[in-house]
Design an enzyme around this catalytic site. Structure first.
Site, PDB file in Angstrom:
ATOM      1  CD  GLU A 155      -3.059  -1.025   2.204  1.00  9.02           C
ATOM      2  OE1 GLU A 155      -2.975  -0.144   3.083  1.00  9.02           O
ATOM      3  OE2 GLU A 155      -3.999  -1.827   2.139  1.00  9.02           O
ATOM      4  CD  GLU A 160      -3.516  -5.780   3.849  1.00  7.59           C
ATOM      5  OE1 GLU A 160      -4.330  -4.979   4.340  1.00  7.59           O
ATOM      6  OE2 GLU A 160      -2.286  -5.621   3.888  1.00  7.59           O
TER       7      GLU A 160
END
Ligand code: FCB
Length: 449
Positions: A169, A352
Site C-alpha cells: 500500500e 488483503e
C-alpha cells in the site's frame, strides 16, 4: 449468518491469510533488530489511540510455531507475512544482519514443512529510522537502499518464497505517513508528499530487478484500492471524483503498467528523472489488491485545501472501524481494473480483505463473530462474480490471521480470525476461523472442472 454454500472457485485458486511484521512480531530488540519509524512514532505521546506500541504485539517472534499450527489447521495454501527491514539491516544500509534473516529462514522452512506457501512482503511500512533521518521516502536514495535490502532478502530466501510482494500500500504510506501525518513517520506535507510516491515506485521497480536476479518466483506489489463513487451530478463533482480516483487508484497503477503518471498527480516534476518510468514499469506477474471499502467523492467546499471532499457511504452495515461493509465495491473495483487497464492488467490476487469487530470471548471462552463470517462470505461471492465477468483473480488473502496492533488504533481494532488476549497472548480461534477452514477445505477438495 450465510446459509447458502459458496459457489466454486477455480482449481489452483490461492487461499491465504495476511499479516505484517510490526503488527504481530513484537521482540523489537531481539536478534539485533534496529529501530523503525513505527517504533519511534508509537513511542511519541498522542500518536496511538490507546497509547500502546508494537513492542510485544502478538509476540509472534517467539510464538511463530504456534501461529503456523493455526495456519495449517485453517488449511490455507499460502501465508502472506512481511519481513522487517530493520531486522535485516538495523540501520537500513550495509550487509545483512544474520540474526534477523535467521528468523525468516526458520519461518519459511516451518511454513513449507506445513505445506503452506510463503508469500513475503518486503516493505509493510517499517522503514529503518536512520533512513528516515536521512529524508525517508522523500529522498531518492531510499529507493536504491530498498533494492539493496531486497537483494539481501532474496539471496537468503529466494529459493523458497513462492511469491514476492515488494511494497504494501504505497498510497496509504504516502498519504497517511507523509501527507496527513496520521501514520509514521508523521509528516503532514499534503500534496508535497509526491516524492514519497515516486521514490516508493522507483524502489519497487529497482527491487523487481533485484528479485528477478536472485529468485525465479513471481513478483507483485500490493496496492490499496477504493472504487470511487461520484456524489452529486455537477461537472465539479465529476472533476473531484476523477481527481480522487487519480490519486488513490491510478497514481500507483498507471506508471506500473506503463502509462506514466495520471494528469495532475505529479507535484515537483524534477523528482522524476529520465529513465525512471521505464524502471517503474518493469513487468510484474501479479497485481495485489487490498480492498476495504468504496469512497464517495464530491466537489470541495470553497476554501478547502483539497480538490475533493470525501463523503461517507450510506446504506451499508458498518464495522467497528466504522468502515462500510460493501462487497459490491470489490466487484465494482475488479471490473474497473479490468476495464481501465485491459490487456496490461496482470492476474490479480486479493492480498488483503477483512474487517474489525469488538470480538470478546463468551462465558465458555468461545469467540463468536458472525459478522466476520458474513463479511467474508459476501466478499468471496464478489470475487466469484468478478471471475464470472472475466477478471483473472487468482487468490484471496484474509486480513488477518490474528487480532493485532492496528497502527494508529493500537490494540483497539480486532481484525483476526483468531482472537488474541493481550494480557496473556493466548490465541483462541473465532467461529470465522472454523467457517473459513470449512470453505477452504471444500474448495481445495472439489476444484471446478
Ligand atoms: C491495511 C494495512 C494493514 C491493516 C489493514 C486493516 O491498510 O495494509 O496493515 O492495517 O489495513
Amino acid at each position: 449468518m450465510p446459509t447458502a454454500p459458496l459457489p466454486q472457485f477455480p482449481a489452483g485458486f490461492r487461499w491465504g491469510v495476511s499479516t505484517s511484521a510490526y503488527q504481530i512480531e513484537g521482540a523489537t530488540e531481539a536478534g539485533g533488530r534496529g529501530t523503525s519509524i513505527w517504533d519511534t512514532f508509537a513511542r511519541s505521546p498522542g500518536r496511538i489511540a490507546d497509547g500502546s506500541t508494537g513492542d510485544v504485539a502478538c509476540d509472534h517472534y517467539h510464538r511463530y510455531r504456534e501461529d503456523i499450527e493455526l495456519l495449517a489447521g485453517l488449511g490455507v495454501s499460502a501465508y502472506r507475512f512481511s519481513v522487517a527491514w530493520p531486522r535485516v539491516q538495523p540501520t537500513g544500509t550495509g550487509p545483512a544482519h544474520s540474526g534477523g534473516l535467521d528468523f525468516y529462514d526458520r519461518l519459511v522452512d516451518e511454513l513449507l514443512a506445513h505445506d503452506v506457501d510463503p508469500v513475503a512482503t518486503l516493505y509493510h511500512w517499517d522503514l529503518p529510522q536512520p533512513l528516515e533521518d536521512a529524508g525517508g521516502w522523500l529522498t531518492r536514495d531510499t529507493a536504491a537502499r530498498f533494492a539493496a535490502y531486497a537483494d539481501l532478502v532474496a539471496a537468503r530466501l529466494g529459493d523458497r518464497v513462492k511469491l514476492w510482494i515488494t511494497l504494501n500500500e504505497p498510497f496509504v504510506h504516502m498519504s497517511l505517513g507523509y501527507g496527513t501525518g496520521l501514520h509514521a513517520p508523521g509528516r503532514a506535507l499534503l500534496f508535497d508528499a509526491f516524492p514519497a510516491a515516486h521514490h516508493q515506485l522507483l524502489g519497487h521497480g529497482m527491487a523487481v530487478a533485484a528479485l528477478r536476479a536472485r529468485s525465479g518466483s513471481p513478483v507483485a506489489i500490493a496496492n490499496n484500492y477504493s472504487p470511487v463513487r461520484t456524489i452529486g451530478d455537477t461537472d465539479a463533482d465529476r472533476a473531484a471524483a476523477a481527481a480522487y480516483e487519480a490519486l488513490h487508484n491510478r497514481l500507483f497503477t498507471d506508471p506500473l503498467l506503463g502509462r506514466g503518471y495520471p494528469e495532475g498527480t505529479v507535484g515537483d516534476p524534477s523528482v522524476v528523472h529520465d529513465g525512471d518510468l521505464a524502471v517503474i514499469a518493469a513487468p510484474i506477474d501479479v497485481l495485489g489488491v487490498n480492498y476495504y471499502n468504496p469512497t464517495g467523492v464530491r466537489a470541495p467546499q470553497a476554501g478547502s485545501p483539497l480538490p475533493f471532499e470525501l463523503v461517507p457511504s450510506d446504506g451499508y452495515p458498518r464495522t467497528a472501524f466504522d468502515w462500510p461493509v460493501a462487497p459490491d465495491g470489490l466487484h465494482e473495483l475488479l471490473g474497473w481494473l479490468h476495464r481501465t487497464y485491459g490487456d496490461a492488467l496482470p492476474p490479480v490476487e486479493i492480498t488483503e480483505s477483512g474487517c474489525a469487530y469488538d470480538d470478546t470471548p463468551d462465558a465458555d471462552g468461545r469467540v463468536h463473530d458472525p459478522e466476520r463470517i458474513a463479511y467474508l462470505d459476501g466478499h468471496l461471492r464478489a470475487v466469484r462474480s468478478a471471475l464470472d465477468d472475466g477478471v483473472d483473480v487468482r487468490g484471496y488473502f484474509v486480513w488477518s490471521l490474528l487480532d493485532n496492533w492496528e497502527w494508529a488504533e493500537g490494540f483497539t481494532k480486532r481484525f483476526g480470525l483468531v482472537h488474541v488476549d493481550y494480557a496473556t497472548r493466548t490465541r483462541t480461534p473465532k467461529s470465522s476461523y472454523a467457517w473459513l477452514r470449512d470453505v477452504v477445505t471444500a474448495a481445495r477438495r472439489k476444484p471446478e472442472r
